[in-house]
Design a protein around this motif. Sequence first.
Motif, PDB file in Angstrom:
ATOM      1  N   SER A   1      -0.809   3.339 -16.002  1.00 25.56           N
ATOM      2  CA  SER A   1      -0.634   2.309 -14.994  1.00 25.56           C
ATOM      3  C   SER A   1      -0.310   2.931 -13.647  1.00 25.56           C
ATOM      4  O   SER A   1       0.138   4.078 -13.567  1.00 25.56           O
ATOM      5  CB  SER A   1       0.471   1.339 -15.404  1.00 25.56           C
ATOM      6  OG  SER A   1       1.733   1.974 -15.368  1.00 25.56           O
ATOM      7  N   SER A   2      -0.554   2.154 -12.619  1.00 23.38           N
ATOM      8  CA  SER A   2      -0.207   2.557 -11.258  1.00 23.38           C
ATOM      9  C   SER A   2       0.098   1.287 -10.470  1.00 23.38           C
ATOM     10  O   SER A   2      -0.368   0.204 -10.820  1.00 23.38           O
ATOM     11  CB  SER A   2      -1.357   3.333 -10.611  1.00 23.38           C
ATOM     12  OG  SER A   2      -2.515   2.524 -10.528  1.00 23.38           O
ATOM     13  N   TRP A   3       0.904   1.456  -9.442  1.00 20.46           N
ATOM     14  CA  TRP A   3       1.239   0.321  -8.579  1.00 20.46           C
ATOM     15  C   TRP A   3       0.212   0.237  -7.468  1.00 20.46           C
ATOM     16  O   TRP A   3      -0.143   1.241  -6.853  1.00 20.46           O
ATOM     17  CB  TRP A   3       2.629   0.486  -7.997  1.00 20.46           C
ATOM     18  CG  TRP A   3       3.697   0.267  -9.010  1.00 20.46           C
ATOM     19  CD1 TRP A   3       4.369   1.225  -9.716  1.00 20.46           C
ATOM     20  CD2 TRP A   3       4.194  -0.984  -9.468  1.00 20.46           C
ATOM     21  NE1 TRP A   3       5.254   0.643 -10.576  1.00 20.46           N
ATOM     22  CE2 TRP A   3       5.174  -0.722 -10.450  1.00 20.46           C
ATOM     23  CE3 TRP A   3       3.912  -2.311  -9.159  1.00 20.46           C
ATOM     24  CZ2 TRP A   3       5.872  -1.722 -11.111  1.00 20.46           C
ATOM     25  CZ3 TRP A   3       4.601  -3.311  -9.812  1.00 20.46           C
ATOM     26  CH2 TRP A   3       5.561  -3.020 -10.771  1.00 20.46           C
ATOM     27  N   GLN A   4      -0.276  -0.973  -7.225  1.00 18.45           N
ATOM     28  CA  GLN A   4      -1.216  -1.211  -6.134  1.00 18.45           C
ATOM     29  C   GLN A   4      -0.689  -2.360  -5.289  1.00 18.45           C
ATOM     30  O   GLN A   4       0.001  -3.242  -5.797  1.00 18.45           O
ATOM     31  CB  GLN A   4      -2.604  -1.529  -6.677  1.00 18.45           C
ATOM     32  CG  GLN A   4      -3.210  -0.373  -7.439  1.00 18.45           C
ATOM     33  CD  GLN A   4      -4.606  -0.673  -7.940  1.00 18.45           C
ATOM     34  OE1 GLN A   4      -5.128  -1.754  -7.766  1.00 18.45           O
ATOM     35  NE2 GLN A   4      -5.212   0.321  -8.570  1.00 18.45           N
ATOM     36  N   THR A   5      -1.025  -2.326  -4.028  1.00 16.43           N
ATOM     37  CA  THR A   5      -0.582  -3.368  -3.112  1.00 16.43           C
ATOM     38  C   THR A   5      -1.775  -4.226  -2.718  1.00 16.43           C
ATOM     39  O   THR A   5      -2.836  -3.718  -2.378  1.00 16.43           O
ATOM     40  CB  THR A   5       0.049  -2.750  -1.849  1.00 16.43           C
ATOM     41  OG1 THR A   5       1.105  -1.900  -2.262  1.00 16.43           O
ATOM     42  CG2 THR A   5       0.588  -3.819  -0.927  1.00 16.43           C
ATOM     43  N   SER A   6      -1.576  -5.541  -2.786  1.00 13.71           N
ATOM     44  CA  SER A   6      -2.585  -6.507  -2.362  1.00 13.71           C
ATOM     45  C   SER A   6      -1.887  -7.451  -1.391  1.00 13.71           C
ATOM     46  O   SER A   6      -1.097  -8.299  -1.807  1.00 13.71           O
ATOM     47  CB  SER A   6      -3.124  -7.256  -3.573  1.00 13.71           C
ATOM     48  OG  SER A   6      -4.015  -8.267  -3.173  1.00 13.71           O
ATOM     49  N   GLY A   7      -2.160  -7.280  -0.118  1.00 11.35           N
ATOM     50  CA  GLY A   7      -1.417  -8.046   0.884  1.00 11.35           C
ATOM     51  C   GLY A   7       0.026  -7.582   0.874  1.00 11.35           C
ATOM     52  O   GLY A   7       0.302  -6.394   1.004  1.00 11.35           O
ATOM     53  N   GLU A   8       0.936  -8.502   0.677  1.00  5.50           N
ATOM     54  CA  GLU A   8       2.353  -8.147   0.584  1.00  5.50           C
ATOM     55  C   GLU A   8       2.828  -8.029  -0.857  1.00  5.50           C
ATOM     56  O   GLU A   8       3.998  -7.792  -1.108  1.00  5.50           O
ATOM     57  CB  GLU A   8       3.191  -9.186   1.325  1.00  5.50           C
ATOM     58  CG  GLU A   8       2.945  -9.188   2.824  1.00  5.50           C
ATOM     59  CD  GLU A   8       3.835 -10.167   3.544  1.00  5.50           C
ATOM     60  OE1 GLU A   8       4.897 -10.540   2.999  1.00  5.50           O
ATOM     61  OE2 GLU A   8       3.478 -10.561   4.658  1.00  5.50           O
ATOM     62  N   ARG A   9       1.932  -8.214  -1.784  1.00  4.14           N
ATOM     63  CA  ARG A   9       2.279  -8.224  -3.207  1.00  4.14           C
ATOM     64  C   ARG A   9       1.965  -6.882  -3.858  1.00  4.14           C
ATOM     65  O   ARG A   9       0.879  -6.350  -3.710  1.00  4.14           O
ATOM     66  CB  ARG A   9       1.492  -9.341  -3.885  1.00  4.14           C
ATOM     67  CG  ARG A   9       1.693  -9.431  -5.366  1.00  4.14           C
ATOM     68  CD  ARG A   9       0.889 -10.558  -5.932  1.00  4.14           C
ATOM     69  NE  ARG A   9       1.732 -11.734  -5.942  1.00  4.14           N
ATOM     70  CZ  ARG A   9       1.328 -12.930  -6.277  1.00  4.14           C
ATOM     71  NH1 ARG A   9       0.075 -13.131  -6.591  1.00  4.14           N
ATOM     72  NH2 ARG A   9       2.159 -13.932  -6.291  1.00  4.14           N
ATOM     73  N   ARG A  10       2.939  -6.360  -4.588  1.00  3.66           N
ATOM     74  CA  ARG A  10       2.719  -5.147  -5.393  1.00  3.66           C
ATOM     75  C   ARG A  10       2.408  -5.563  -6.814  1.00  3.66           C
ATOM     76  O   ARG A  10       3.089  -6.422  -7.381  1.00  3.66           O
ATOM     77  CB  ARG A  10       3.965  -4.263  -5.387  1.00  3.66           C
ATOM     78  CG  ARG A  10       4.143  -3.520  -4.095  1.00  3.66           C
ATOM     79  CD  ARG A  10       5.305  -2.566  -4.179  1.00  3.66           C
ATOM     80  NE  ARG A  10       4.954  -1.459  -5.057  1.00  3.66           N
ATOM     81  CZ  ARG A  10       5.830  -0.757  -5.776  1.00  3.66           C
ATOM     82  NH1 ARG A  10       7.104  -1.023  -5.711  1.00  3.66           N
ATOM     83  NH2 ARG A  10       5.427   0.225  -6.551  1.00  3.66           N
ATOM     84  N   ARG A  11       1.392  -4.959  -7.370  1.00  2.00           N
ATOM     85  CA  ARG A  11       0.983  -5.262  -8.747  1.00  2.00           C
ATOM     86  C   ARG A  11       0.834  -3.971  -9.520  1.00  2.00           C
ATOM     87  O   ARG A  11       0.315  -2.988  -9.005  1.00  2.00           O
ATOM     88  CB  ARG A  11      -0.352  -5.999  -8.769  1.00  2.00           C
ATOM     89  CG  ARG A  11      -0.319  -7.341  -8.131  1.00  2.00           C
ATOM     90  CD  ARG A  11      -1.686  -7.936  -8.162  1.00  2.00           C
ATOM     91  NE  ARG A  11      -1.652  -9.288  -7.656  1.00  2.00           N
ATOM     92  CZ  ARG A  11      -2.701 -10.000  -7.333  1.00  2.00           C
ATOM     93  NH1 ARG A  11      -3.903  -9.477  -7.475  1.00  2.00           N
ATOM     94  NH2 ARG A  11      -2.586 -11.219  -6.895  1.00  2.00           N
TER      95      ARG A  11
END
Length: 112
Positions: free
Chosen positions: A62-72
Amino acid sequence: MRHDAVRGHLDGLLLAALETGPLHGYAIITAVQRRSGGVLELRTGTIYPALDRLERLGLLRSSWQTSGERRRRCYELTEAGRRSLAGERTAWQEFTAAIGAVLDPAPPEAAI
């Protein structure tokens, strides 16, 4: 479909949903629901512990990704995960063939 019907097959469902590429948790839930024609509805409280366990086993990363202001947190299959998915598919085919042989009525044998 009963929620407990997924039990025992959750790992295979999650691995299959990730086969085409990385997805975050909600997208995994949506992919399983869409691919099952809306029959299977996974809960977040069910999939996140399973995703964490599959990652500890080395089947996912897994890895953290940012979409707009949201981290997923996005998950993807490892090579070990792809091998495990192949094994899950083989086991599923054997299981459904065995259950089908019991549940489907056999054609009557020809009289001798």
